[in-house]
Design a protein around this motif. Structure first.
Motif, PDB file in Angstrom:
ATOM      1  N   ALA A 270       1.120   3.322   5.627  1.00 39.56           N
ATOM      2  CA  ALA A 270       0.368   2.290   5.309  1.00 39.56           C
ATOM      3  C   ALA A 270      -0.003   0.779   6.322  1.00 39.56           C
ATOM      4  O   ALA A 270      -1.479   0.655   6.638  1.00 39.56           O
TER       5      ALA A 270
ATOM      6  N   MET B 105       0.866  -0.786  -0.186  1.00 37.71           N
ATOM      7  CA  MET B 105      -0.058  -0.024   0.179  1.00 37.71           C
ATOM      8  C   MET B 105       0.305   0.856  -0.200  1.00 37.71           C
ATOM      9  O   MET B 105       0.306   2.348  -0.541  1.00 37.71           O
TER      10      MET B 105
ATOM     11  N   TYR C 273      -6.450  -0.599  -2.503  1.00 38.46           N
ATOM     12  CA  TYR C 273      -5.820   0.234  -1.594  1.00 38.46           C
ATOM     13  C   TYR C 273      -7.408   1.908  -1.835  1.00 38.46           C
ATOM     14  O   TYR C 273      -6.663   2.887  -0.810  1.00 38.46           O
TER      15      TYR C 273
END
Length: 243
Positions: free
Chosen positions: A176, A160, A234
């Motif tokens: 992340a 991510m 994401y």
């Protein structure tokens, strides 16, 4: 930054990913074809990681996925951008984490007899360890299972950060990890699903004596879809973050 407590739904994630694939099937077909060509070059002409040229092959393969995600998030220019260099830090961290884990898996069992002194079980342990090391297939399976178990920490969550750095958002691992907190089992299940599919494709390739060709085509389709899933992940965790 406030930590996210969102638990992602794999069912909805896969449904949304499939819907995107249906809408963009023309573009994704081209991505899949290019991926097939790259794998043919990398594993049929270059002979994979057994050849030094494979290190050069990694460069266009890496650029391919950079283009893929910038295309998905409509970040132009898709390739000729300095943002690609921003991804080197998180991608390096992913690689280092993976290498550290592999090294630990390889050397910790070997170190146990040296720290155990003259315990009576050491000789038996060494005999079993030798059999384990000689059985490369078992060793590979064990390492693969362990890597899959820890994949939420060394791949999914760092990934991510990699995507974020590529499209001009936060590339920090701390961001992340904070945004994806509480989703270990979702990431693990996803890892199990895709690894099972890869194993099935490999089994079918060997069963039908396809010499790796079925694997190349099958893995290309699955890998492109897998990265669509990552892109959707994401979006779910980071869509509200300002650019």
């Amino acid at each position: 930054m406030e930590e996210a407590n969102n638990t992602i739904s794999l069912k909805r994630l896969f449904i949304n990913s499939i819907r995107y694939c249906v809408r963009k099937w023309h573009e994704l077909s081209l991505f899949t074809i290019v991926h097939v060509v790259l794998l043919i070059i990398g594993f049929k002409f270059i002979n994979g990681w057994h050849d030094k040229l494979f290190l050069l092959w990694i460069i266009p393969y890496y650029a391919f996925w950079c283009y893929f995600f910038r295309f998905y998030f409509d970040r132009k220019p898709y390739l000729m951008t300095k943002k690609i260099f921003d991804t080197l830090l998180p991608s390096t961290r992913i690689l280092v984490l993976s290498l550290v884990i592999i090294i630990l898996l390889a050397f910790v069992p070997l170190a146990i007899p040296f720290v155990s002194g003259n315990s009576p079980w050491v000789d038996s342990y060494i005999d079993h360890l030798q059999k384990y090391i000689d059985d490369t297939q078992t060793m590979s399976v064990v390492i693969a299972v362990i890597m899959m178990i820890i994949s939420p920490f060394i791949f999914y969550r760092p990934m991510m950060a990699w995507i974020g750095s590529l499209i001009g958002r936060s590339g920090l691992l701390s961001t992340a990890f904070a945004r994806t907190k509480g989703n270990y089992w979702q990431f693990l299940l996803q890892s199990i699903i895709f690894n099972a599919i890869f194993c099935l494709v490999e089994f079918l390739d060997k069963a039908f004596l396809m010499s790796g060709w079925l694997f190349i085509f099958g893995v290309s389709v699955v890998t492109v879809f897998f990265n669509i899933v990552l892109a959707k992940m994401y979006e779910y965790f980071f869509l509200e973050i300002d650019k």
